[in-house]
Design a protein around this motif. Structure first.
Motif, PDB file in Angstrom:
ATOM      1  N   GLU A 149       0.867  -0.740   0.358  1.00  0.00           N
ATOM      2  CA  GLU A 149      -0.062  -0.080   0.169  1.00  0.00           C
ATOM      3  C   GLU A 149       1.608   1.177   0.432  1.00  0.00           C
ATOM      4  N   LEU A 150       2.033   1.343   0.359  1.00  0.00           N
ATOM      5  CA  LEU A 150       2.869   2.296   0.472  1.00  0.00           C
ATOM      6  C   LEU A 150       3.351   2.213  -0.429  1.00  0.00           C
ATOM      7  N   ALA A 151       4.406   1.184  -0.819  1.00  0.00           N
ATOM      8  CA  ALA A 151       4.868   1.974  -2.046  1.00  0.00           C
ATOM      9  C   ALA A 151       3.916   2.665  -3.117  1.00  0.00           C
ATOM     10  N   THR A 152       2.411   1.844  -3.432  1.00  0.00           N
ATOM     11  CA  THR A 152       1.539   2.040  -4.843  1.00  0.00           C
ATOM     12  C   THR A 152       1.323   4.104  -4.058  1.00  0.00           C
ATOM     13  N   ILE A 153       1.649   4.460  -2.631  1.00  0.00           N
ATOM     14  CA  ILE A 153       1.022   5.586  -2.292  1.00  0.00           C
ATOM     15  C   ILE A 153       2.144   6.801  -3.044  1.00  0.00           C
ATOM     16  N   MET A 154       3.429   6.111  -2.501  1.00  0.00           N
ATOM     17  CA  MET A 154       5.007   6.697  -3.144  1.00  0.00           C
ATOM     18  C   MET A 154       4.569   6.655  -4.614  1.00  0.00           C
ATOM     19  N   ASP A 155       4.504   5.925  -5.022  1.00  0.00           N
ATOM     20  CA  ASP A 155       4.708   6.073  -6.388  1.00  0.00           C
ATOM     21  C   ASP A 155       3.393   7.509  -7.254  1.00  0.00           C
ATOM     22  N   LEU A 156       2.311   6.809  -6.987  1.00  0.00           N
ATOM     23  CA  LEU A 156       1.116   7.676  -7.369  1.00  0.00           C
ATOM     24  C   LEU A 156       1.570   9.438  -7.523  1.00  0.00           C
ATOM     25  N   ALA A 157       2.451   9.530  -5.904  1.00  0.00           N
ATOM     26  CA  ALA A 157       2.639  10.498  -5.204  1.00  0.00           C
ATOM     27  C   ALA A 157       3.590  11.742  -6.320  1.00  0.00           C
ATOM     28  N   ARG A 158       4.061  10.442  -7.208  1.00  0.00           N
ATOM     29  CA  ARG A 158       4.898  11.366  -7.980  1.00  0.00           C
ATOM     30  C   ARG A 158       4.270  11.642  -9.677  1.00  0.00           C
ATOM     31  N   ILE A 159       4.090   9.833 -10.023  1.00  0.00           N
ATOM     32  CA  ILE A 159       2.879  10.420 -11.178  1.00  0.00           C
ATOM     33  C   ILE A 159       1.681  10.734 -11.872  1.00  0.00           C
ATOM     34  N   GLU A 160       0.720  11.218 -10.145  1.00  0.00           N
ATOM     35  CA  GLU A 160      -0.830  10.988 -11.034  1.00  0.00           C
ATOM     36  C   GLU A 160      -0.284  12.925 -11.651  1.00  0.00           C
ATOM     37  N   PRO A 161      -1.418  12.807 -12.555  1.00  0.00           N
ATOM     38  CA  PRO A 161      -1.523  14.165 -12.969  1.00  0.00           C
ATOM     39  C   PRO A 161      -1.633  15.626 -12.659  1.00  0.00           C
ATOM     40  N   ASP A 162      -2.857  15.206 -11.437  1.00  0.00           N
ATOM     41  CA  ASP A 162      -3.439  16.581 -10.907  1.00  0.00           C
ATOM     42  C   ASP A 162      -2.207  15.840  -9.690  1.00  0.00           C
ATOM     43  N   ALA A 163      -2.070  18.225  -9.197  1.00  0.00           N
ATOM     44  CA  ALA A 163      -0.921  18.423  -8.040  1.00  0.00           C
ATOM     45  C   ALA A 163      -1.602  18.520  -6.619  1.00  0.00           C
ATOM     46  N   LYS A 164      -3.062  18.547  -6.813  1.00  0.00           N
ATOM     47  CA  LYS A 164      -3.832  18.504  -5.450  1.00  0.00           C
ATOM     48  C   LYS A 164      -3.438  16.833  -4.885  1.00  0.00           C
ATOM     49  N   ILE A 165      -3.922  15.969  -5.966  1.00  0.00           N
ATOM     50  CA  ILE A 165      -3.883  14.462  -5.565  1.00  0.00           C
ATOM     51  C   ILE A 165      -2.354  13.699  -5.284  1.00  0.00           C
ATOM     52  N   ARG A 166      -1.187  14.558  -6.097  1.00  0.00           N
ATOM     53  CA  ARG A 166      -0.179  14.251  -5.989  1.00  0.00           C
ATOM     54  C   ARG A 166       0.474  14.826  -4.375  1.00  0.00           C
ATOM     55  N   SER A 167       0.219  15.812  -4.208  1.00  0.00           N
ATOM     56  CA  SER A 167       0.354  16.427  -2.492  1.00  0.00           C
ATOM     57  C   SER A 167      -0.111  15.713  -1.343  1.00  0.00           C
ATOM     58  N   ASP A 168      -1.699  15.722  -1.574  1.00  0.00           N
ATOM     59  CA  ASP A 168      -1.995  14.704  -0.738  1.00  0.00           C
ATOM     60  C   ASP A 168      -1.607  13.253  -1.019  1.00  0.00           C
ATOM     61  N   LEU A 169      -1.118  12.564  -1.378  1.00  0.00           N
ATOM     62  CA  LEU A 169      -0.743  11.148  -2.029  1.00  0.00           C
ATOM     63  C   LEU A 169       1.341  11.419  -0.783  1.00  0.00           C
ATOM     64  N   GLN A 170       1.369  12.442  -1.175  1.00  0.00           N
ATOM     65  CA  GLN A 170       2.471  12.866  -0.727  1.00  0.00           C
ATOM     66  C   GLN A 170       2.431  13.138   0.935  1.00  0.00           C
ATOM     67  N   ALA A 171       1.965  13.493   1.783  1.00  0.00           N
ATOM     68  CA  ALA A 171       1.126  13.860   3.296  1.00  0.00           C
ATOM     69  C   ALA A 171       0.806  11.864   2.964  1.00  0.00           C
ATOM     70  N   LEU A 172      -0.092  12.179   2.463  1.00  0.00           N
ATOM     71  CA  LEU A 172      -0.168  10.447   3.351  1.00  0.00           C
ATOM     72  C   LEU A 172       1.155   9.382   3.563  1.00  0.00           C
ATOM     73  N   ALA A 173       2.527   9.514   2.001  1.00  0.00           N
ATOM     74  CA  ALA A 173       3.101   8.637   2.031  1.00  0.00           C
ATOM     75  C   ALA A 173       4.014   8.813   3.364  1.00  0.00           C
ATOM     76  N   ARG A 174       4.460  10.605   3.941  1.00  0.00           N
ATOM     77  CA  ARG A 174       4.830  10.710   4.766  1.00  0.00           C
ATOM     78  C   ARG A 174       4.429  10.062   6.435  1.00  0.00           C
ATOM     79  N   TRP A 175       2.513   9.914   6.417  1.00  0.00           N
ATOM     80  CA  TRP A 175       2.012   9.322   7.341  1.00  0.00           C
ATOM     81  C   TRP A 175       2.666   7.671   7.737  1.00  0.00           C
ATOM     82  N   MET A 176       2.621   7.400   6.319  1.00  0.00           N
ATOM     83  CA  MET A 176       2.588   5.684   6.298  1.00  0.00           C
ATOM     84  C   MET A 176       3.697   5.331   7.079  1.00  0.00           C
TER      85      MET A 176
END
Length: 530
Positions: A348-375
């Protein structure tokens, strides 16, 4: 014990991970067939090329000969083969000779490699992390010179932070870098450096923190690449000793002396620690994978032994396999649940770290980065802890046999004990989760975590989902109490470890729902096939 079974469990859980579906949508070349081919082959490679090195490497250990470190027999060949077959460079950018695959695929394979020979993978882990660091912060010329060589296993790399009076307290580093004749010269001592010297590669690059000015704390600390050799000559780097350790005997832990060594500044002067986190975060994920790899092996051993070992039952009949004894079944169930929920959490964490880099939407990327930092603090710490705890419980299942060197469990126990210490101790992960993630980010990662967990759990009517809903509610209430302690920092810090454990319990409760669904799907598929 079966590498193939571990690979199959990994594939099954990853295909049940929502983030993997999104990665496939964004990276169409990455489908389930590719996943299966790569992870199955990783299991075969590790069983054939790495596992045979594990026990001999532990028993032979490392030595210093003529002021250079010699690693166990076969380690150099194993390192070169691991890199030469492309495993080290899986997720390294293609422009530097890597394959550019998602981090998720690397994280799916890594526990198989760690299971094979965790000591040797210490060198591969730091070298791979250095590839990403240099690709991100080094100038084009330096990255172009070093990253392809590291990715190919021709050169290797370390991370050099700790000193005798400055372990986690980076602001007290005393190593100095001064500009002399147009180049940086570094002097000082670094300790606890895994594979700080060895005979597996032609050159070693030390990713090193040193003080470049007298500003207080970490503001005066910069990041350098310090090669052990320049133009075929030693570059002022020498081995003072290798540590005599409880475990990881195949991995030389070195104290290094730098004397007027030439180095290249990486990134911006005075920003060394934030820049180095590119490497640290990958190595923290690796630590979780290390624990998962050893837990997977220990779980398999315990289950196989319990099915084969016969003891007890009606004395007038043949002895029962101990797997039929209720307390053994309880222990095996706990071992397997701990291992598989960790596997699900790591993916789960690995997929979030990937999507935090490749999601096209900046807001989604930012949220995923915060979630990865939490996990990340959770997977790092409790992945590491599972390596030790599951090995310990597996020894209990085997009884006296598990305490002997006839079985590898005692080595797993020794090798894994340090994992909750290096790359940031349990206490550091707890403080990070509380002060930086909960307090510092105003609970942003927490809310994203709760929303994501509840969204998945709400679609299930299983008993695991019912439990998860209650655990998540209790954790949310505990988080509110911890948030209120910002004005009482000492009290909050005293409770930080308990909060870290509560956060992991919530993560595990969520992942237990996914694991149960994935296992039920396998049962249904098997029934349909029959």
């Amino acid at each position: 014990m079966s590498f193939a079974t571990q690979a199959a469990r990994t594939i099954n859980l990853l295909t049940a991970t929502p983030g993997w579906e999104r990665i496939k949508a964004l990276r169409p070349e990455c489908d389930d067939d590719l996943l299966t081919a790569i992870v199955d082959e990783a299991g075969r490679f590790s069983e054939a090329a790495l596992a045979p090195l594990n026990v001999p490497g532990d028993r032979q250990g490392c030595s210093v000969v003529d002021r250079r470190v010699r690693v166990p027999t076969g380690f150099a060949e194993g390192f070169r083969r691991h890199a030469g077959d492309g495993w080290l460079s899986m997720d390294v950018p293609e422009r530097f000779g890597g394959q550019g695959l998602p981090l998720t695929l690397q994280a799916a394979c890594a526990p198989l490699f760690e299971r094979g020979c965790v000591s040797l993978m210490m060198a591969a882990g730091s070298t791979r992390a250095a590839c990403h660091l240099l690709a991100e912060v080094a100038d084009e010329e330096l990255a172009g010179e070093w990253v392809p060589k590291l990715a190919a296993g021709e050169w290797a790399a370390t991370i050099c932070i700790s000193e005798s009076d400055a372990g986690s307290d980076i602001g007290r580093l005393r190593s100095r870098a001064v500009m002399k004749d147009g180049e940086w010269r570094i002097s000082g001592q670094k300790i606890w450096i895994s594979f700080g010297d060895h005979d597996m590669a032609g050159r070693i690059g030390h990713c090193l923190l040193a003080r470049t000015n007298d500003q207080a704390g970490t503001r005066g600390v910069s990041l350098f690449l310090v090669p052990d050799m320049i133009d075929g000559e030693r570059n002022g780097v020498s081995v003072e000793r290798i540590e005599e350790k409880m475990g990881l005997h195949g991995s030389p832990t070195c104290a290094l002396r730098f004397e007027d060594a030439r180095g290249r500044l990486l990134g911006q002067e005075g920003r060394g620690l934030p820049q180095l986190f590119t490497m640290i975060e990958l190595m923290r994920l690796q630590t979780g994978c290390q624990g998962l790899g050893l837990a997977s092996a220990a779980a398999d051993i315990a289950e196989t032994y319990a099915e084969d070992r016969r003891q007890g039952g009606n004395p007038e009949k043949p002895a029962l396999a101990i797997v039929h004894h209720p307390d053994i079944r309880r222990q095996l169930a706990e071992i397997r649940a701990r291992t598989e929920t960790l596997r699900a959490a790591t993916l789960e964490l690995a997929t979030i770290m990937d999507l935090a880099r490749i999601e096209p939407d900046a807001k989604i990327r930012s949220d995923l980065q915060a979630l990865a930092r939490w996990m990340l603090p959770l997977v790092k710490n409790f992945g590491a802890d599972a390596g030790f705890a599951v090995s310990n419980q597996a020894i209990q299942v085997l009884g006296g046999a598990g305490y002997t060197r006839e079985w590898p469990l005692e080595q797993y126990l020794r090798d894994s004990r340090v994992m909750t210490i290096y790359e940031g101790t349990t206490g550091m992960q707890a403080i990070d989760l509380l002060t930086r993630r909960l307090w510092g980010e105003a609970g942003r990662g927490l809310q994203l975590f709760l929303d994501r967990a509840r969204s998945e759990v709400s679609t299930s009517g299983s008993k695991e989902a019912e439990t998860a809903r209650a655990v998540l509610t209790a954790f949310e209430e505990q988080s509110a109490r911890m948030m209120a302690l910002q004005s009482e920092a000492e009290t909050g810090l005293y409770q930080a470890n308990a909060y870290l454990h509560a956060a992991w319990e919530a993560f595990v409760a969520w992942m237990a729902v996914r694991v149960a669904a994935a296992e039920n799907r396998l049962v249904q598929q098997a029934g349909a096939a029959a």
